[in-house]
Design a protein around this motif. Sequence first.
Motif, PDB file in Angstrom:
ATOM      1  N   ILE A 177       0.867  -1.173   0.000  1.00  9.71           N
ATOM      2  CA  ILE A 177       0.000   0.000   0.000  1.00  9.71           C
ATOM      3  C   ILE A 177       0.905   1.224   0.000  1.00  9.71           C
ATOM      4  N   VAL A 178       0.590   2.169  -0.875  1.00  7.21           N
ATOM      5  CA  VAL A 178       1.350   3.421  -0.960  1.00  7.21           C
ATOM      6  C   VAL A 178       0.492   4.545  -0.406  1.00  7.21           C
ATOM      7  N   CYS A 179       1.017   5.296   0.538  1.00  4.51           N
ATOM      8  CA  CYS A 179       0.309   6.478   1.023  1.00  4.51           C
ATOM      9  C   CYS A 179       1.151   7.707   0.698  1.00  4.51           C
ATOM     10  N   GLY A 180       0.509   8.679   0.089  1.00  5.01           N
ATOM     11  CA  GLY A 180       1.199   9.887  -0.332  1.00  5.01           C
ATOM     12  C   GLY A 180       0.504  10.482  -1.533  1.00  5.01           C
ATOM     13  N   SER A 181       0.679  11.772  -1.730  1.00  9.45           N
ATOM     14  CA  SER A 181      -0.020  12.482  -2.790  1.00  9.45           C
ATOM     15  C   SER A 181       0.774  13.715  -3.172  1.00  9.45           C
ATOM     16  N   ILE A 182       0.514  14.219  -4.380  1.00 12.28           N
ATOM     17  CA  ILE A 182       1.156  15.459  -4.810  1.00 12.28           C
ATOM     18  C   ILE A 182       0.280  16.682  -4.565  1.00 12.28           C
ATOM     19  N   SER A 183      -0.966  16.465  -4.098  1.00 14.06           N
ATOM     20  CA  SER A 183      -1.852  17.622  -3.925  1.00 14.06           C
ATOM     21  C   SER A 183      -2.782  17.505  -2.730  1.00 14.06           C
ATOM     22  N   TYR A 184      -2.574  16.520  -1.853  1.00 17.34           N
ATOM     23  CA  TYR A 184      -3.439  16.359  -0.685  1.00 17.34           C
ATOM     24  C   TYR A 184      -2.942  17.298   0.412  1.00 17.34           C
ATOM     25  N   PRO A 185      -3.742  18.283   0.828  1.00 15.76           N
ATOM     26  CA  PRO A 185      -3.235  19.325   1.722  1.00 15.76           C
ATOM     27  C   PRO A 185      -3.303  18.992   3.199  1.00 15.76           C
ATOM     28  N   ARG A 186      -3.804  17.831   3.545  1.00 13.80           N
ATOM     29  CA  ARG A 186      -3.954  17.469   4.964  1.00 13.80           C
ATOM     30  C   ARG A 186      -2.901  16.448   5.376  1.00 13.80           C
ATOM     31  N   HIS A 187      -2.670  16.351   6.686  1.00 17.03           N
ATOM     32  CA  HIS A 187      -1.763  15.332   7.188  1.00 17.03           C
ATOM     33  C   HIS A 187      -2.341  13.950   6.894  1.00 17.03           C
ATOM     34  N   ILE A 188      -1.474  13.026   6.553  1.00 19.13           N
ATOM     35  CA  ILE A 188      -1.872  11.641   6.329  1.00 19.13           C
ATOM     36  C   ILE A 188      -1.770  10.879   7.645  1.00 19.13           C
ATOM     37  N   ASP A 189      -2.762  10.055   7.919  1.00 18.12           N
ATOM     38  CA  ASP A 189      -2.777   9.246   9.135  1.00 18.12           C
ATOM     39  C   ASP A 189      -1.974   7.968   8.877  1.00 18.12           C
ATOM     40  N   TYR A 190      -0.679   8.052   9.140  1.00 17.70           N
ATOM     41  CA  TYR A 190       0.197   6.912   8.865  1.00 17.70           C
ATOM     42  C   TYR A 190      -0.131   5.715   9.750  1.00 17.70           C
ATOM     43  N   ALA A 191      -0.582   5.966  10.962  1.00 15.40           N
ATOM     44  CA  ALA A 191      -0.941   4.854  11.846  1.00 15.40           C
ATOM     45  C   ALA A 191      -2.132   4.089  11.287  1.00 15.40           C
ATOM     46  N   ALA A 192      -3.099   4.810  10.715  1.00 12.98           N
ATOM     47  CA  ALA A 192      -4.258   4.146  10.113  1.00 12.98           C
ATOM     48  C   ALA A 192      -3.830   3.311   8.914  1.00 12.98           C
ATOM     49  N   PHE A 193      -2.947   3.838   8.092  1.00 11.14           N
ATOM     50  CA  PHE A 193      -2.459   3.068   6.942  1.00 11.14           C
ATOM     51  C   PHE A 193      -1.676   1.842   7.411  1.00 11.14           C
ATOM     52  N   ARG A 194      -0.888   1.987   8.482  1.00 10.06           N
ATOM     53  CA  ARG A 194      -0.131   0.851   9.005  1.00 10.06           C
ATOM     54  C   ARG A 194      -1.060  -0.253   9.474  1.00 10.06           C
ATOM     55  N   ALA A 195      -2.141   0.145  10.151  1.00  6.20           N
ATOM     56  CA  ALA A 195      -3.097  -0.846  10.648  1.00  6.20           C
ATOM     57  C   ALA A 195      -3.766  -1.581   9.498  1.00  6.20           C
ATOM     58  N   ILE A 196      -4.123  -0.850   8.437  1.00  4.12           N
ATOM     59  CA  ILE A 196      -4.753  -1.472   7.272  1.00  4.12           C
ATOM     60  C   ILE A 196      -3.768  -2.428   6.602  1.00  4.12           C
ATOM     61  N   ALA A 197      -2.527  -1.990   6.440  1.00  6.41           N
ATOM     62  CA  ALA A 197      -1.522  -2.844   5.813  1.00  6.41           C
ATOM     63  C   ALA A 197      -1.308  -4.123   6.623  1.00  6.41           C
ATOM     64  N   ASP A 198      -1.226  -3.992   7.921  1.00  4.62           N
ATOM     65  CA  ASP A 198      -1.025  -5.168   8.773  1.00  4.62           C
ATOM     66  C   ASP A 198      -2.209  -6.125   8.680  1.00  4.62           C
ATOM     67  N   GLU A 199      -3.406  -5.571   8.584  1.00  5.01           N
ATOM     68  CA  GLU A 199      -4.603  -6.409   8.520  1.00  5.01           C
ATOM     69  C   GLU A 199      -4.598  -7.319   7.303  1.00  5.01           C
ATOM     70  N   VAL A 200      -4.085  -6.811   6.167  1.00  6.19           N
ATOM     71  CA  VAL A 200      -4.118  -7.608   4.933  1.00  6.19           C
ATOM     72  C   VAL A 200      -2.742  -8.166   4.575  1.00  6.19           C
ATOM     73  N   GLY A 201      -1.761  -8.018   5.458  1.00 10.83           N
ATOM     74  CA  GLY A 201      -0.434  -8.563   5.202  1.00 10.83           C
ATOM     75  C   GLY A 201       0.328  -7.844   4.112  1.00 10.83           C
ATOM     76  N   ALA A 202       0.122  -6.524   3.993  1.00  5.59           N
ATOM     77  CA  ALA A 202       0.786  -5.746   2.938  1.00  5.59           C
ATOM     78  C   ALA A 202       1.949  -4.940   3.507  1.00  5.59           C
ATOM     79  N   HIS A 203       2.914  -4.642   2.650  1.00  2.09           N
ATOM     80  CA  HIS A 203       3.954  -3.684   2.996  1.00  2.09           C
ATOM     81  C   HIS A 203       3.363  -2.276   2.920  1.00  2.09           C
ATOM     82  N   LEU A 204       3.926  -1.353   3.676  1.00  2.94           N
ATOM     83  CA  LEU A 204       3.501   0.048   3.614  1.00  2.94           C
ATOM     84  C   LEU A 204       4.658   0.912   3.127  1.00  2.94           C
ATOM     85  N   ILE A 205       4.404   1.614   2.026  1.00  2.00           N
ATOM     86  CA  ILE A 205       5.376   2.546   1.462  1.00  2.00           C
ATOM     87  C   ILE A 205       4.799   3.946   1.613  1.00  2.00           C
TER      88      ILE A 205
END
Length: 438
Positions: free
Chosen positions: A176-204
């Motif tokens: 799973i890739v989290c990041g954007s060239i135009s998203y003006p808000r902070h990204i919830d990296y902890a939420a992405f980590r939890a989602i990645a762990d749930e499905v056994g994915a790497h987080l970039i």
Amino acid sequence: MPVTPHPAPLAELTRQDPELAEIIHGEAARQADSLQLIAAENFVSPAVLEALGSPLANKYAEGYPGARHHGGCELVDVAERIAIDRAKALFGAEHVNVQAHSGSSAVLAAYAVLLRPGDTVLAMGLPSGGHLTHGSPANFSGRWFDFVPYGADAESGLIDYDEVRAAARAHRPKAIVCGSISYPRHIDYAAFRAIADEVGAHLIADAAHPIGLVAGGAAPNPVPYADIVCATTHKVLRGPRGGMLLCGADLADRVDRAVFPFTQGGAQMHTIAAKAVAFGEAATAAFSGYAHQVVANARVLAAALGAQGFAVTTGGTDTHLVTVDSAPLGVLGQVARGRLASAGMVLDTCALPHGDGRGLRLGTAAVTTQGMTEAEMARIAMLFSGVVRGDLDARTVREEIRGLTARFPPYAAGQRVGAPPGTPSPGTASGTANVTAR
């Protein structure tokens, strides 16, 4: 009108190749007498420029410190180790690779570590603000991997983490890739980590835009959450154009091999030295103040543009990015960009969350480096709106902007880059005197 030259004498280049010297001086003049509102750009310090133009540009240095394929690397080894150590301390990373030539090459290396061709990857879709390396069919990423897009909510413009989770459960991506060239808000990296762990994915984490704010303590740090963080060293970080990768010790060897020899050849040692300079600058209290001022400026700019009738994506910003839609004013984004350019305001267009037309993407990193604060942002918003609406004459606005940039030049005589006007910088008189524009 006086403008600021390139902050280096260029005497030899002027003598040997006046045609190219003229282009460089002309570009310096363009940067100095217009507003640089492109979110991915900034003004590096004179010290960074000196490192970029140093004799390190002559050195071939394939490999890594202590294990080069060329002789004579004793000193560049030290320079690279300094860059690595400074970046590790700055971001709290166990390992940093500073050789990536760009943000895109850093992402390519991260994919080489964690993926194989044909793997499924979940990333923000390009229409919602994803980068070319997040699955564009014109890019290696879209050709080699099976990208599944997630987007931002059409109404709020915010990432819907429930949607991301549902897509991850449905497609079981390898990464799973989290990041954007135009998203003006902070990204919830902890939420992405939890989602990645749930499905056994790497987080970039593709943190090319916010990494400078992270360095200044003005944005969340993705390093504790992502398997690999990819970033650029320019933008808000205010270093030379280039990339880097941050990861844990467990992936260190694989990341280094993915950069060299898998995706790149020789390291650009002059750029790596300039990165080291920028990392050192970013570790100071002054840079922290700068990063927080960047955000304060963006918030004022977003609020003022919203008050002028622009539709502000997500209703505001947490970062240096401001994304607005000019359609409520009856002006298409591309048309607005052209009008603003004629008035001396340089910026980009971008995708909008609702997928209807193009928005305007602004950034406050460069103007904040020049010393501008909230008062200037409010005035810029007024000029911006007047030009887009057609209420203000572009030539008149152009002259006002020249006056503004003359008050806040990027490289002024006796002024340190990024310091408030009038702040002296010892030993930087060379190459900073004003010249007359041709």
